[in-house]
Design an enzyme around this catalytic site. Structure first.
Site, short mmCIF file in Angstrom:
data_model
loop_
_atom_site.label_atom_id
_atom_site.label_comp_id
_atom_site.label_asym_id
_atom_site.label_seq_id
_atom_site.Cartn_x
_atom_site.Cartn_y
_atom_site.Cartn_z
N ASN A 1 0.85 -1.20 0.00
CA ASN A 1 0.00 0.00 0.00
C ASN A 1 0.88 1.24 0.00
O ASN A 1 1.87 1.30 0.75
CB ASN A 1 -0.87 0.00 1.27
CG ASN A 1 -1.58 1.32 1.48
OD1 ASN A 1 -2.52 1.66 0.77
ND2 ASN A 1 -1.11 2.11 2.46
N GLU A 2 0.55 2.20 -0.82
CA GLU A 2 1.29 3.46 -0.89
C GLU A 2 2.80 3.19 -0.80
O GLU A 2 3.50 3.70 0.08
CB GLU A 2 0.81 4.46 0.17
CG GLU A 2 -0.66 4.81 -0.06
CD GLU A 2 -1.18 6.02 0.71
OE1 GLU A 2 -0.52 6.51 1.64
OE2 GLU A 2 -2.29 6.50 0.35
N GLU B 1 -8.59 4.18 -2.37
CA GLU B 1 -8.77 5.11 -1.24
C GLU B 1 -9.25 6.43 -1.82
O GLU B 1 -8.57 7.03 -2.66
CB GLU B 1 -7.47 5.31 -0.45
CG GLU B 1 -7.12 4.11 0.40
CD GLU B 1 -5.93 4.32 1.34
OE1 GLU B 1 -5.72 5.45 1.81
OE2 GLU B 1 -5.22 3.34 1.59
N GLN C 1 -13.08 5.82 5.17
CA GLN C 1 -13.15 4.41 5.45
C GLN C 1 -14.56 4.07 5.93
O GLN C 1 -15.36 4.99 6.13
CB GLN C 1 -12.12 4.04 6.51
CG GLN C 1 -10.69 4.31 6.06
CD GLN C 1 -9.65 3.65 6.96
OE1 GLN C 1 -9.96 2.89 7.87
NE2 GLN C 1 -8.37 3.94 6.71
#
Ligand code: AHR
Length: 511
Positions: free
Chosen positions: A196-197, A315, A364
């Site tokens: 992630n990222e 996201e 989220q």
């Protein structure tokens, strides 16, 4: 002759300009007979990170809690999310994913090791919610799990073992362990995020380095999975370019993209007591999604002309200062009509770009950032964003209908933004749904749908709006904002006309 032509041109330009400025109405032509691309239901996905009170207190309260639960998962939350028809749920992060060692979260709860949640408040993570808890919860929610694997601080072996542990059907060291922990059958886990990222909390890698790391990780994973590469942050087009160039098309099914609507990372502004200036700035950031999706898709088109790799916006959402008095590392924020505007316009962008955008995850689900649910001990409320997601779920897996429209503008100071956003689809039973948003903070806008050839005898609509942009649901007043029937429209001869109230979301159904 030349002068004559120029004056005609000038005259036409002026007329068009005035129409767009003063323009009586926004005309939206909906091509009901041109259904093509399917709007993948996975565009309506959610995200659950070990962050603040998303998992603990949000989804999970433990079996001994007085809050009604099933295997520790709140029943009220399950019911609310099932109503939304959430198609997939991403877990365990976010940044947390690259610190997570899945083996810490299996076996007897009392014996699980603890770790420090480095990214989110430095709190102790006791691993009481682990792989079995999450995957069983997904079965309860009737949603597809999307696991984010640890690349930043984990190993290739760990990820390969995790994939074998959850998906392998047969005899293997990992299936033996799974059985010892009480689960014989594998779960169905198609979606895998490889880190992630990676450009940030996932390891601060360069795109060239990450592309190689990605190739190495997926080499040791089982076949048949939907593998998603850690993608760009907002407008980092170089990241997408390098990954698309360096990862062979047969090693990747999804390319991620993250984009948050934020004013200024060091001064994000309040979630509910914001000014109109804040609202305008946030909407400007949210509407950038259109350009981002277009430009990242253009790069992907170059390397994947057959459109096999999905753009996965895993996201997105509004990000503000935390609620006063709450832990800054927990990212707990209220959710207002402003968030409904972000959700409505963003989902319209995804629908309209369904050819390439096949999956997305709002950040989220509970108690964190642009949440659909907020909880306080045994209390639970549904946010304006929840209601937008609910109203829009009619688009899931329906065929996108192309639209053409002119625009009116919402002006603030010297700047202006397109006021109206829309998307339309036709479902398996032939019902047409049109979602339309007016982001203008003050003005109602006249809108006409042109649906030539469509029988408009059975038209209904739902609206989400309120008196103030800052309005939100609270634990004391949980139903201040919820959808209502919208009746102020006229339909005849292939047209539906309405005056769309300021900051409102409306979804029409034509049966
Ligand atoms: O959603 C909160 C955080 O935002 C995620 O953990 C991370 O991926 C992103 O920076």
């Amino acid at each position: 002759m030349k002068i004559f032509n120029l004056s005609i041109l000038f005259c036409c330009l002026l007329t068009t300009h005035l129409m767009a400025q003063k323009g009586e109405e926004v005309k939206i032509n909906i091509k009901a007979d041109q259904a093509g691309v399917k709007i993948d239901k996975n565009i309506y996905g959610h995200f659950a990170e070990h962050l603040g009170r998303c998992i603990y207190g949000g989804f999970y309260v433990g079996e001994d809690s007085k809050i009604p639960n099933t295997a520790g998962v709140r029943n009220d939350v399950v019911e609310a999310l099932k109503e939304l028809k959430i198609p997939n749920l991403r877990w365990p992060g976010g940044c947390f994913a690259d610190t997570y060692h899945w083996q810490d979260g299996i076996g007897p709860k009392g014996e699980r090791p603890t770790i420090v949640n480095k990214w989110w408040g430095g709190v102790t993570e006791d691993n009481s919610f682990g792989t079995h808890d999450f995957l069983n919860m997904c079965e309860l929610l009737d949603t597809e799990p999307y696991l984010s694997a640890n690349v930043g601080s984990g190993t290739v072996q760990e990820v390969a073992d995790w994939a074998q542990y959850v998906t392998h059907d047969g005899v293997s060291p990992m299936t033996k362990l799974r059985l010892e922990n009480g689960r014989e059958k594998p779960w169905e886990v198609k979606f895998w995020g490889i880190g992630n990222e990676a450009w940030g909390c996932g390891g601060n890698m360069t795109p060239e380095y990450y592309a190689d790391v990605y190739r190495r990780y997926v080499t040791f994973m089982p076949g048949g999975l939907f593998r998603i590469a850690s993608g760009a942050s907002s407008g980092d087009y170089n990241w997408t370019e390098v990954l698309m160039k360096n990862i062979p098309n047969n090693m990747i099914e999804g390319m991620a993209l993250h984009h948050y609507s934020v004013i200024d990372w060091s001064n994000k502004g309040p979630a509910s007591t914001f000014s109109e200036e804040h609202y305008f700035k946030i909407m400007k950031e949210a509407l950038k999604m259109e350009e981002l999706v277009e430009k990242h898709s253009e790069i992907m088109d170059k390397y994947d002309p057959e459109n096999k790799i999905a753009l996965v916006v895993d996201e997105w959402g509004g990000w503000y200062d935390v609620e006063p008095g709450t832990n800054p590392g927990f990212l707990y924020q209220q959710n207002t009509m402003r968030d409904a505007m972000i959700a409505g316009t963003t989902l319209n962008v995804f629908n309209n770009h369904a050819k390439r955008v096949k999956m997305a995850n709002l950040a989220q689900a509970i108690n964190v950032l642009q949440a659909v649910i907020l909880t306080d001990e045994e209390k639970m409320i549904l946010t304006p964003t929840y209601w937008v997601m609910k109203m829009y779920n009619v688009h899931q897996d329906a065929d996108l209908l192309p639209i053409e429209m002119n625009q009116k503008y919402y002006a603030f100071g010297e700047d202006k933004l397109p006021a109206i956003s829309a998307s339309a689809s036709k479902d398996g039973e032939g019902n047409i749904h049109i979602s339309v948003v007016n982001i203008d903070a003050h003005k109602a806008n006249d809108v006409t749908f042109n649906l030539e050839g469509v029988n408009l005898k059975n038209v209904t609509a739902q609206i989400l709006t309120s008196d103030q942009l800052q309005d939100h649901n609270t634990f004391e007043q949980p139903e201040k904002i919820k959808p209502a029937e919208f009746k102020k429209f006229k339909s005849k001869k292939g047209e539906i006309t309405m005056s769309l109230p300021p900051f409102s979301v409306v979804v029409f159904e034509i049966k």
